[in-house]
Design an enzyme around this catalytic site. Structure first.
Site, PDB file in Angstrom:
ATOM      1  N   GLY A  40       0.830  -1.215   0.000  1.00 40.11           N
ATOM      2  CA  GLY A  40       0.000   0.000   0.000  1.00 40.11           C
ATOM      3  C   GLY A  40       0.858   1.257   0.000  1.00 40.11           C
ATOM      4  N   GLY A  41       2.099   1.121   0.450  1.00 39.76           N
ATOM      5  CA  GLY A  41       3.053   2.226   0.362  1.00 39.76           C
ATOM      6  C   GLY A  41       2.702   3.437   1.202  1.00 39.76           C
ATOM      7  N   GLY A 179       2.007  25.801   2.271  1.00 40.60           N
ATOM      8  CA  GLY A 179       0.579  25.970   1.943  1.00 40.60           C
ATOM      9  C   GLY A 179       0.187  25.193   0.702  1.00 40.60           C
ATOM     10  N   ALA A 266       5.643  20.830   5.883  1.00 46.35           N
ATOM     11  CA  ALA A 266       4.970  20.228   4.728  1.00 46.35           C
ATOM     12  C   ALA A 266       5.427  20.990   3.485  1.00 46.35           C
ATOM     13  CB  ALA A 266       3.457  20.307   4.905  1.00 46.35           C
ATOM     14  N   ARG A 269       7.902  16.802  -1.259  1.00 45.82           N
ATOM     15  CA  ARG A 269       8.483  15.467  -1.131  1.00 45.82           C
ATOM     16  C   ARG A 269       9.502  15.254  -2.240  1.00 45.82           C
ATOM     17  NH1 ARG A 269       5.781  12.055   2.202  1.00 45.82           N
ATOM     18  NH2 ARG A 269       6.375  10.201   1.010  1.00 45.82           N
ATOM     19  N   HIS A 440     -30.770  16.563 -10.078  1.00 43.60           N
ATOM     20  CA  HIS A 440     -31.044  17.743  -9.264  1.00 43.60           C
ATOM     21  C   HIS A 440     -31.655  17.301  -7.933  1.00 43.60           C
ATOM     22  CE1 HIS A 440     -32.286  21.781  -8.201  1.00 43.60           C
ATOM     23  NE2 HIS A 440     -33.507  21.330  -7.969  1.00 43.60           N
TER      24      HIS A 440
HETATM   25  C1  LIG Z   1       0.300  13.112   3.821  1.00 47.76           C
HETATM   26  C2  LIG Z   1       0.092  12.682   2.391  1.00 47.76           C
HETATM   27  C3  LIG Z   1      -1.176  12.706   1.854  1.00 47.76           C
HETATM   28  C4  LIG Z   1      -1.384  12.294   0.535  1.00 47.76           C
HETATM   29  N1  LIG Z   1      -2.651  12.310   0.041  1.00 47.76           N
HETATM   30  C5  LIG Z   1      -2.861  11.922  -1.239  1.00 47.76           C
HETATM   31  C6  LIG Z   1      -4.168  11.866  -1.770  1.00 47.76           C
HETATM   32  O1  LIG Z   1      -5.149  12.141  -1.082  1.00 47.76           O
HETATM   33  N2  LIG Z   1      -4.330  11.489  -3.058  1.00 47.76           N
HETATM   34  C7  LIG Z   1      -3.262  11.172  -3.844  1.00 47.76           C
HETATM   35  O2  LIG Z   1      -3.458  10.851  -5.019  1.00 47.76           O
HETATM   36  N3  LIG Z   1      -2.007  11.198  -3.363  1.00 47.76           N
HETATM   37  C8  LIG Z   1      -1.778  11.549  -2.078  1.00 47.76           C
HETATM   38  N4  LIG Z   1      -0.518  11.536  -1.578  1.00 47.76           N
HETATM   39  C9  LIG Z   1       0.595  11.150  -2.464  1.00 47.76           C
HETATM   40  C10 LIG Z   1       0.671   9.627  -2.620  1.00 47.76           C
HETATM   41  O3  LIG Z   1       0.753   9.028  -1.344  1.00 47.76           O
HETATM   42  C11 LIG Z   1       1.873   9.258  -3.456  1.00 47.76           C
HETATM   43  O4  LIG Z   1       1.887   9.995  -4.651  1.00 47.76           O
HETATM   44  C12 LIG Z   1       1.853   7.777  -3.774  1.00 47.76           C
HETATM   45  O5  LIG Z   1       1.885   7.015  -2.588  1.00 47.76           O
HETATM   46  C13 LIG Z   1       3.043   7.395  -4.660  1.00 47.76           C
HETATM   47  O6  LIG Z   1       2.976   6.047  -4.924  1.00 47.76           O
HETATM   48  P1  LIG Z   1       4.284   5.207  -5.260  1.00 47.76           P
HETATM   49  O7  LIG Z   1       3.819   3.814  -5.509  1.00 47.76           O
HETATM   50  O8  LIG Z   1       5.073   5.894  -6.288  1.00 47.76           O
HETATM   51  O9  LIG Z   1       5.169   5.251  -3.922  1.00 47.76           O
HETATM   52  P2  LIG Z   1       4.869   4.895  -2.429  1.00 47.76           P
HETATM   53  O10 LIG Z   1       3.432   4.896  -2.118  1.00 47.76           O
HETATM   54  O11 LIG Z   1       5.759   5.789  -1.628  1.00 47.76           O
HETATM   55  O12 LIG Z   1       5.345   3.399  -2.278  1.00 47.76           O
HETATM   56  C14 LIG Z   1       6.691   3.050  -2.375  1.00 47.76           C
HETATM   57  C15 LIG Z   1       6.902   1.701  -1.699  1.00 47.76           C
HETATM   58  O13 LIG Z   1       8.199   1.227  -2.024  1.00 47.76           O
HETATM   59  C16 LIG Z   1       8.828   0.680  -0.872  1.00 47.76           C
HETATM   60  N5  LIG Z   1      10.274   0.747  -1.098  1.00 47.76           N
HETATM   61  C17 LIG Z   1      11.043   1.845  -1.212  1.00 47.76           C
HETATM   62  N6  LIG Z   1      12.321   1.507  -1.470  1.00 47.76           N
HETATM   63  C18 LIG Z   1      12.348   0.155  -1.525  1.00 47.76           C
HETATM   64  C19 LIG Z   1      13.370  -0.800  -1.773  1.00 47.76           C
HETATM   65  N7  LIG Z   1      14.627  -0.427  -2.027  1.00 47.76           N
HETATM   66  N8  LIG Z   1      13.036  -2.108  -1.744  1.00 47.76           N
HETATM   67  C20 LIG Z   1      11.760  -2.505  -1.496  1.00 47.76           C
HETATM   68  N9  LIG Z   1      10.759  -1.640  -1.265  1.00 47.76           N
HETATM   69  C21 LIG Z   1      11.053  -0.332  -1.279  1.00 47.76           C
HETATM   70  C22 LIG Z   1       8.305   1.595   0.236  1.00 47.76           C
HETATM   71  O14 LIG Z   1       8.414   0.983   1.500  1.00 47.76           O
HETATM   72  C23 LIG Z   1       6.844   1.780  -0.191  1.00 47.76           C
HETATM   73  O15 LIG Z   1       6.025   0.736   0.313  1.00 47.76           O
HETATM   74  C24 LIG Z   1      -0.288  11.889  -0.259  1.00 47.76           C
HETATM   75  C25 LIG Z   1       1.003  11.855   0.290  1.00 47.76           C
HETATM   76  C26 LIG Z   1       1.183  12.239   1.603  1.00 47.76           C
HETATM   77  C27 LIG Z   1       2.567  12.172   2.188  1.00 47.76           C
END
Ligand SMILES: Cc1cc2nc3c(=O)[nH]c(=O)nc-3n(C[C@H](O)[C@H](O)[C@H](O)COP(=O)(O)OP(=O)(O)OC[C@H]3O[C@@H](n4cnc5c(N)ncnc54)[C@H](O)[C@@H]3O)c2cc1C
Length: 471
Positions: A40-41, A179, A266, A269, A440
């Site tokens: 789920g990341g 912001g 904030a 990233r 509506h």
């Molecule tokens: C507070 C917050 C709120 C957010 N709200 C939203 C929202 O409402 N809607 C939206 O669209 N986006 C939102 N985002 C952004 C969104 O979370 C990210 O854009 C999204 O998670 C990116 O997905 P990803 O798969 O690229 O990476 P990630 O979700 O970061 O997943 C990466 C995964 O890779 C794993 N990993 C990293 N390096 C390694 C390695 N070397 N070996 C094995 N595993 C590894 C990590 O542990 C992680 O599980 C939010 C972000 C934050 C911080």
């Protein structure tokens, strides 16, 4: 051929990685997914889901707490943040188990651990010592919070969004530096729970990449809920004060201070490759992100990068689109990523939801632009729900009427933006949007009214005053 073999290894199990693994398996590949931080990341564990859950719970609390104040004289108990966090953990656990089940049912082998490239064909899983070999890899390692390069940013009480999502008690006062989307959502969450909140933003307006009217509308709504907003304000230092922290910022040449029990940083990233050793695979992340082409291919044949690791908009649904695109290419199904209709949402109340070009971008790219707008103060649904803030705006090419972009600031904007995304994606015209019958009374009618306005036939807005008639 590399990249069109029978196997793919996906590194990272976030919204970029796990849908890539499922799509690759559906496309006939043997798939291994390596994730070190929980399926789920960031999105599931420290991003999209926990923030939305806390926004919802905190809004429920605010509403409930407002009733006694409205007349019964009964004091409402303080917010139980620890209880909200427990519910958050239950929801995250349920969703993570669901993701694991989906991967299992699609035949994806999941390895828990950190993947490090040994060369372009092999990774080592640090925790288990296993070496996994493959002709193709999809790098989906995500991002981590950027740090604030000012004195005092490592003091206790200064937190990033990860740390703020495990607080057990509502701080008395919170200073939020930044912001943008994350800053605004946390600001509203803490305000709902009764904290004093100040947002300090360096740029001249909130959500600076959206149009000025969008920034102004959300600023107005946040300020009317009691959040202090300081824009054009650069943080100079954070220091200890009696009973908390002080944030010194420069605003219009003057140094000012806001005090806080919690300072939330904030400020954006950055792509994360911690432990990955991308250089051993021949990858050289540029300005932090891995360079990719429209098929999500990196410079190294057979290696793809998606989601936050590939830069661009850092959004979960953009990561998913890219992950599926990479998986199909790895399976030999030529696919090009499509960025035209990626919605951008802020889940405050009112929500901010935009898709396609902003009005400013449209005016730069097109000689003629039509803009139609409808304020929620004239929407039946918005009035009956006591949510008259904001507007819907449709931006279209002047001659063809083709919808280039939509911005909505208002309750449930995130739901209505799906329809707008389809319009942008299918190159619909304002006439198409205006002639679609909307239920509506709904918030989504505002989108139709804005399209009608762009088409010169608004129904629920008085006509613009005519210029003095010539007799
Ligand atoms: C507070 C917050 C709120 C957010 N709200 C939203 C929202 O409402 N809607 C939206 O669209 N986006 C939102 N985002 C952004 C969104 O979370 C990210 O854009 C999204 O998670 C990116 O997905 P990803 O798969 O690229 O990476 P990630 O979700 O970061 O997943 C990466 C995964 O890779 C794993 N990993 C990293 N390096 C390694 C390695 N070397 N070996 C094995 N595993 C590894 C990590 O542990 C992680 O599980 C939010 C972000 C934050 C911080």
């Amino acid at each position: 051929m590399r990249g069109n073999g029978k196997r793919v290894v996906v590194i990272g199990g976030g919204p970029g990685g796990y849908p890539a693994a499922i799509r690759a398996a559906q496309s006939g590949l043997d798939v291994v997914l390596i994730d070190r931080g929980g399926l789920g990341g960031t999105c599931l564990h420290r991003g999209c889901i926990p923030t939305k859950l806390l926004l919802k719970e905190s809004a429920d609390y605010r509403k409930a707490a407002a009733f006694p104040a409205a007349g019964t004289g009964i004091a409402y108990p303080p917010a139980d943040l620890a209880g909200m966090m427990r519910r958050k953990e239950q929801v995250l656990g349920q969703l993570e188990r669901g993701t694991a089940g989906l991967l299992r049912k699609n035949g994806v082998r999941v390895i828990a651990g950190t993947a490090s490239f040994l060369d372009p064909s092999r990774v080592l899983v640090g925790e288990t010592g296993e070496i996994v070999e493959s002709p193709a890899f999809i790098v989906a390692t995500g991002s981590s919070p950027s740090r604030l390069p000012v004195e005092g940013s490592d003091l206790p009480g200064v937190a990033d969004s990860d740390a703020a999502l495990s607080l057990e008690r509502v701080p008395r006062a919170v200073a939020i530096i930044g912001g943008g989307v994350i800053g605004l959502e946390f600001a509203q969450m803490f305000r709902n729970l009764g904290a004093e909140v100040t947002i300090v933003e360096m740029l001249p307006r909130l959500l600076a990449s959206e149009d000025g009217d969008v920034s102004a509308a959300i600023r107005g709504a946040l300020e009317s809920s009691g959040i202090a907003v300081r824009t054009g304000a650069t943080v100079e230092r954070i220091g200890k004060m009696r009973g908390g922290l002080g944030v010194d910022f420069r605003e219009g040449g003057v140094i000012r201070r806001t005090d806080a029990e919690l300072v939330l940083v904030a400020v954006g990233r950055k792509p994360s490759f911690e432990g990955l050793n991308p250089v051993k695979a021949g990858l050289n992340p540029e300005k932090g992100a891995i360079r990719v082409n429209g098929r999500m291919e990196t410079d190294i044949p057979g290696i793809y990068a998606v989601g936050d690791a590939a830069g661009g908009l850092m959004l979960a649904h953009k990561a998913t689109m890219e992950g599926e695109c990479a998986a199909q290419n790895a399976a030999g199904i030529p696919t090009v990523a499509s960025y035209a209709a990626i919605p951008r949402v802020v889940y405050t109340d009112p929500e901010v939801a935009c898709v396609g070009l902003t009005e400013a971008e449209a005016r730069k790219r097109h000689a003629h632009v039509r803009v139609g707008k409808f304020p929620f103060s004239m929407s039946g649904r918005a009035i009956l729900e006591g949510a008259p803030h904001g507007f819907a705006k449709v931006i279209a090419e002047g001659e063809t009427g083709c919808v280039l972009g939509v911005a909505i600031v208002g309750r449930q904007a995130a739901q209505a933006i799906g329809e707008a995304s389809l319009a942008v994606r299918l190159e619909a015209t304002v006439g198409d949007l205006a002639d679609l019958v909307h239920p509506h009374p709904t918030f989504s009618e505002a989108l139709r009214e804005a399209a009608l306005d762009a088409d010169g036939r608004a129904i629920h807005m008085p006509p613009a005053p005519k210029s003095a008639a010539v007799v």
